[in-house]
Design a protein around this motif. Structure first.
Motif, PDB file in Angstrom:
ATOM      1  N   ASP A 189       0.823  -1.207   0.000  1.00  0.00           N
ATOM      2  CA  ASP A 189       0.000   0.000   0.000  1.00  0.00           C
ATOM      3  C   ASP A 189       0.859   1.260   0.000  1.00  0.00           C
ATOM      4  OD1 ASP A 189      -2.492  -1.397   0.114  1.00  0.00           O
ATOM      5  OD2 ASP A 189      -2.090  -1.825   2.226  1.00  0.00           O
ATOM      6  N   ALA A 190       2.139   1.094  -0.305  1.00  0.00           N
ATOM      7  CA  ALA A 190       3.087   2.213  -0.381  1.00  0.00           C
ATOM      8  C   ALA A 190       3.287   2.901   0.962  1.00  0.00           C
ATOM      9  CB  ALA A 190       2.692   3.222  -1.464  1.00  0.00           C
ATOM     10  N   ARG A 191       3.007   2.168   2.059  1.00  0.00           N
ATOM     11  CA  ARG A 191       3.365   2.693   3.374  1.00  0.00           C
ATOM     12  C   ARG A 191       4.793   2.289   3.692  1.00  0.00           C
ATOM     13  NH1 ARG A 191      -1.926   0.408   6.296  1.00  0.00           N
ATOM     14  NH2 ARG A 191      -0.904  -1.387   5.323  1.00  0.00           N
ATOM     15  N   ILE A 192       5.465   3.153   4.433  1.00  0.00           N
ATOM     16  CA  ILE A 192       6.883   2.932   4.739  1.00  0.00           C
ATOM     17  C   ILE A 192       7.016   1.815   5.780  1.00  0.00           C
ATOM     18  CG2 ILE A 192       9.003   3.993   5.618  1.00  0.00           C
ATOM     19  CD1 ILE A 192       7.501   6.762   4.892  1.00  0.00           C
ATOM     20  N   THR A 193       7.812   0.802   5.458  1.00  0.00           N
ATOM     21  CA  THR A 193       8.087  -0.269   6.434  1.00  0.00           C
ATOM     22  C   THR A 193       9.484  -0.134   7.031  1.00  0.00           C
ATOM     23  OG1 THR A 193       8.779  -1.706   4.605  1.00  0.00           O
ATOM     24  CG2 THR A 193       6.505  -1.912   5.359  1.00  0.00           C
ATOM     25  N   GLY A 194      10.371   0.566   6.342  1.00  0.00           N
ATOM     26  CA  GLY A 194      11.720   0.769   6.861  1.00  0.00           C
ATOM     27  C   GLY A 194      12.313   2.048   6.287  1.00  0.00           C
ATOM     28  N   GLN A 195      13.043   2.768   7.115  1.00  0.00           N
ATOM     29  CA  GLN A 195      13.702   3.993   6.675  1.00  0.00           C
ATOM     30  C   GLN A 195      15.109   4.015   7.224  1.00  0.00           C
ATOM     31  OE1 GLN A 195      14.980   6.638   8.626  1.00  0.00           O
ATOM     32  NE2 GLN A 195      14.004   8.556   8.044  1.00  0.00           N
ATOM     33  N   ARG A 196      16.081   4.328   6.380  1.00  0.00           N
ATOM     34  CA  ARG A 196      17.458   4.585   6.825  1.00  0.00           C
ATOM     35  C   ARG A 196      17.869   5.930   6.225  1.00  0.00           C
ATOM     36  NH1 ARG A 196      21.896   0.953   5.653  1.00  0.00           N
ATOM     37  NH2 ARG A 196      22.560   1.237   7.816  1.00  0.00           N
ATOM     38  N   ALA A 197      18.300   6.850   7.061  1.00  0.00           N
ATOM     39  CA  ALA A 197      18.613   8.208   6.595  1.00  0.00           C
ATOM     40  C   ALA A 197      20.119   8.443   6.641  1.00  0.00           C
ATOM     41  CB  ALA A 197      17.891   9.242   7.452  1.00  0.00           C
ATOM     42  N   PHE A 198      20.696   8.753   5.491  1.00  0.00           N
ATOM     43  CA  PHE A 198      22.134   9.043   5.377  1.00  0.00           C
ATOM     44  C   PHE A 198      22.358  10.541   5.499  1.00  0.00           C
ATOM     45  CE2 PHE A 198      24.155   5.044   3.968  1.00  0.00           C
ATOM     46  CZ  PHE A 198      23.036   4.262   3.757  1.00  0.00           C
ATOM     47  N   TRP A 199      22.873  10.969   6.641  1.00  0.00           N
ATOM     48  CA  TRP A 199      23.256  12.366   6.851  1.00  0.00           C
ATOM     49  C   TRP A 199      24.189  12.428   8.051  1.00  0.00           C
ATOM     50  CZ3 TRP A 199      22.200  14.604  11.572  1.00  0.00           C
ATOM     51  CH2 TRP A 199      21.186  14.023  12.346  1.00  0.00           C
ATOM     52  N   SER A 200      24.896  13.530   8.153  1.00  0.00           N
ATOM     53  CA  SER A 200      25.832  13.708   9.254  1.00  0.00           C
ATOM     54  C   SER A 200      25.865  15.172   9.660  1.00  0.00           C
ATOM     55  CB  SER A 200      27.229  13.268   8.809  1.00  0.00           C
ATOM     56  OG  SER A 200      28.201  13.731   9.726  1.00  0.00           O
ATOM     57  N   PHE A 201      25.916  15.424  10.966  1.00  0.00           N
ATOM     58  CA  PHE A 201      26.034  16.813  11.441  1.00  0.00           C
ATOM     59  C   PHE A 201      27.287  17.479  10.867  1.00  0.00           C
ATOM     60  CE2 PHE A 201      23.113  15.736  15.090  1.00  0.00           C
ATOM     61  CZ  PHE A 201      22.152  16.671  14.768  1.00  0.00           C
ATOM     62  N   ASP A 202      28.299  16.659  10.521  1.00  0.00           N
ATOM     63  CA  ASP A 202      29.528  17.199   9.922  1.00  0.00           C
ATOM     64  C   ASP A 202      29.232  17.973   8.630  1.00  0.00           C
ATOM     65  OD1 ASP A 202      30.846  15.889  11.912  1.00  0.00           O
ATOM     66  OD2 ASP A 202      31.577  14.255  10.658  1.00  0.00           O
ATOM     67  N   ASP A 203      28.127  17.633   7.977  1.00  0.00           N
ATOM     68  CA  ASP A 203      27.809  18.247   6.682  1.00  0.00           C
ATOM     69  C   ASP A 203      26.922  19.480   6.811  1.00  0.00           C
ATOM     70  OD1 ASP A 203      29.290  16.287   5.389  1.00  0.00           O
ATOM     71  OD2 ASP A 203      27.568  14.942   5.223  1.00  0.00           O
ATOM     72  N   LEU A 204      26.533  19.784   8.033  1.00  0.00           N
ATOM     73  CA  LEU A 204      25.649  20.927   8.264  1.00  0.00           C
ATOM     74  C   LEU A 204      26.401  22.235   7.992  1.00  0.00           C
ATOM     75  CD1 LEU A 204      22.711  21.110   9.289  1.00  0.00           C
ATOM     76  CD2 LEU A 204      23.629  21.385  11.595  1.00  0.00           C
TER      77      LEU A 204
END
Lengths: 127, 127
Positions: A107-122
């Protein structure tokens, strides 16, 4: 197999609602979904835990906006997409790139999320 | 912990060498590395299998170029990045977005690659 366009709608809505629609944002997740944001941090499992993560992350800034980039790639029930995050704290505005990798149910609902980001890049950005 | 900048160099080199430097491209992988390209397809395990994958994928077009986007996010030993692929076949040129998710060893060699793209997204582009 879920339709790729339905996944694209979920992704666009995810970014849009992230700023100030907690309930609408949480409704995009399936029961028992997992969130690892950022990658390497503790997993949030289930809507209650994901809601608590929303509260925590929104406490870090006065206002956060996620602007989708043109990079959205959907393969079967998985997708990756790049976005620009903008964080306002008082008169200070910072930004960074984020790439999310997600899995979806039929149903296109999210079952898993992994977010690639780092405070170093802020980095400071124009207000 | 591997340095994020070393991972960024590997990613840039990966895109650059993909066009016509088979040996240089393979040298970026650790022994026993895995490649799932696209996501959901059979896993290629080890440099011999990854080399065979390179041969197969380069047989599909006269020339392929990968142009990195500004979206590169590194977190610990993992990274995700978006790029534009351009495929030349005779007088025809097509393109699509790809997002790769990779893991790295402490020497910034690739230990795992998953590529998010779909032939459904392939569109004609200006030659």
């Amino acid at each position: 197999m879920v339709d790729a366009d339905a996944i694209r709608v979920t992704i666009g809505t995810y970014c849009e609602r992230y700023t100030d629609d907690r309930d609408g944002w949480l409704a995009l997740f399936a029961d028992g979904a997992t969130v690892e944001d950022p990658v390497g941090s503790d997993l949030h499992v289930g809507k209650d835990a994901i809601g608590a993560f929303w509260d925590m992350s929104h406490g870090l800034a006065d206002r956060v906006t996620l602007t989708p980039s043109g990079y959205v790639t959907v393969v079967g029930n998985e997708a990756a997409f790049a976005m620009d995050a903008r964080m306002e704290m008082g008169d200070s505005v910072s930004g960074m790139a984020i790439i999310d990798v997600m899995t979806f149910d039929d149903d296109a609902r999210i079952t898993g999320q992994r977010a690639f980001w780092s405070f170093d890049d802020l980095k400071p950005v124009e207000p």
